[in-house]
Design a protein around this motif. Structure first.
Motif, mmCIF file in Angstrom:
data_model
loop_
_atom_site.group_PDB
_atom_site.id
_atom_site.type_symbol
_atom_site.label_atom_id
_atom_site.label_comp_id
_atom_site.label_asym_id
_atom_site.label_seq_id
_atom_site.Cartn_x
_atom_site.Cartn_y
_atom_site.Cartn_z
ATOM 1 N N ALA A 33 6.169 -21.185 -11.528
ATOM 2 C CA ALA A 33 4.959 -21.533 -12.266
ATOM 3 C C ALA A 33 3.724 -21.407 -11.381
ATOM 4 O O ALA A 33 2.689 -20.866 -11.801
ATOM 5 C CB ALA A 33 5.077 -22.946 -12.824
ATOM 6 N N LEU A 34 3.816 -21.901 -10.152
ATOM 7 C CA LEU A 34 2.692 -21.796 -9.218
ATOM 8 C C LEU A 34 2.319 -20.338 -8.971
ATOM 9 O O LEU A 34 1.135 -19.972 -9.015
ATOM 10 C CB LEU A 34 3.043 -22.464 -7.887
ATOM 11 N N ARG A 35 3.328 -19.504 -8.708
ATOM 12 C CA ARG A 35 3.053 -18.091 -8.398
ATOM 13 C C ARG A 35 2.415 -17.374 -9.577
ATOM 14 O O ARG A 35 1.403 -16.666 -9.419
ATOM 15 C CB ARG A 35 4.356 -17.379 -8.000
ATOM 16 N N LEU A 36 3.001 -17.534 -10.754
ATOM 17 C CA LEU A 36 2.528 -16.779 -11.915
ATOM 18 C C LEU A 36 1.152 -17.246 -12.387
ATOM 19 O O LEU A 36 0.313 -16.428 -12.765
ATOM 20 C CB LEU A 36 3.540 -16.884 -13.061
ATOM 21 N N ILE A 72 3.775 -26.721 -13.209
ATOM 22 C CA ILE A 72 2.859 -26.419 -12.109
ATOM 23 C C ILE A 72 2.829 -27.577 -11.108
ATOM 24 O O ILE A 72 2.873 -27.374 -9.897
ATOM 25 C CB ILE A 72 1.440 -26.150 -12.649
ATOM 26 N N ILE A 73 2.761 -28.794 -11.637
ATOM 27 C CA ILE A 73 2.721 -29.973 -10.776
ATOM 28 C C ILE A 73 4.079 -30.217 -10.128
ATOM 29 O O ILE A 73 4.182 -30.669 -8.997
ATOM 30 C CB ILE A 73 2.285 -31.201 -11.594
ATOM 31 N N GLY A 74 5.132 -29.909 -10.881
ATOM 32 C CA GLY A 74 6.476 -30.101 -10.360
ATOM 33 C C GLY A 74 7.127 -31.388 -10.793
ATOM 34 O O GLY A 74 8.199 -31.741 -10.322
ATOM 35 N N HIS A 75 6.479 -32.103 -11.731
ATOM 36 C CA HIS A 75 7.026 -33.365 -12.230
ATOM 37 C C HIS A 75 6.782 -33.461 -13.728
ATOM 38 O O HIS A 75 5.746 -33.034 -14.240
ATOM 39 C CB HIS A 75 6.376 -34.567 -11.543
ATOM 40 N N SER A 76 7.739 -34.040 -14.432
ATOM 41 C CA SER A 76 7.593 -34.191 -15.876
ATOM 42 C C SER A 76 6.893 -35.490 -16.240
ATOM 43 O O SER A 76 6.214 -35.589 -17.256
ATOM 44 C CB SER A 76 8.967 -34.150 -16.560
#
Length: 213
Positions: A33-36, A72-76
């Motif tokens: 998600a971060l890369r895209l 993106i954040i890495g947490h739900s």
């Protein structure tokens, strides 16, 4: 002489392996998600594209994250831990309330990123893709509500709301600011300094006869 030997059954070892694989999957989705989003922006990045990049199914994606922003954040979910809550409530009344809120918010943001490199990557993403800021503010609003609810146990609900809003506003001011290593190292110190500066700016606007705190 006989000795006792401790053995670990495959069933007992399985949960550890399972948790590691879950974390690896979560990290793969997060990094994809971060890369895209960094390359294409949040609007042009679909969940399907993230899944393809991370080599997971869309079902797996939604098992880990409810949205692209969460990925993106890495947490739900962003929640205050019991330990953070107890530490904050160990304070007394309004004494050091804002400082304690800054420290609590630092703990929350630290829990969202495991490594300084991860925090830096996220800050770079904000700088390159400011269009994600409005969606990120929705998450920050939820954090503000949690801070205000907890602060209300040390002061009045109204002052708790204002204190939480002040600290969160200091944090969101970083969204539009140039990259600054201080934000990634001493977040609570930086936040408190930002709050103090906001106080000074407001004080400059007060009438000369108005008492300045």
């Amino acid at each position: 002489m006989a000795t006792d030997t401790l053995t670990t059954s495959p069933a007992a070892a399985a949960p550890g392996l399972r948790e590691r694989k879950k974390q690896e999957t979560r990290d793969a989705i997060h990094q994809a998600a971060l890369r895209l989003v960094a390359q294409n922006g949040i609007t042009a990045t679909s969940v399907d594209a993230i899944c393809s990049e991370a080599v997971v199914s869309s079902r797996t994606f939604f098992n880990y994250f409810p949205s692209k922003v969460a990925a993106i954040i890495g947490h739900s979910v962003v929640q205050i831990t019991d330990a953070q809550r107890e530490e904050f409530l160990a304070g007394t009344g309004e004494q050091n309330l804002v400082r304690d809120l800054c420290r609590l918010l630092k703990g929350i943001t630290d829990s969202l990123t495991r490594h300084e490199a991860d925090r830096w990557a996220f800050r770079e993403l904000l700088a390159r893709r400011p269009e994600i800021v409005p969606e990120l503010r929705l998450l920050v609003t939820e954090i503000r509500h949690q801070l205000a609810e907890l602060a209300a146990r040390r002061t009045t609900p109204e002052r708790a709301r204002l204190g939480a809003a002040l600290v969160v506003s200091a944090l969101t001011s970083a969204f539009d600011a140039p990259l600054d290593p201080r934000i990634d190292s001493d977040t609570d110190d930086w936040l408190f300094a930002a709050v103090t500066e906001m106080h000074d700016i407001a004080a400059c606007s007060l009438p000369a006869t108005h008492p300045r705190g």
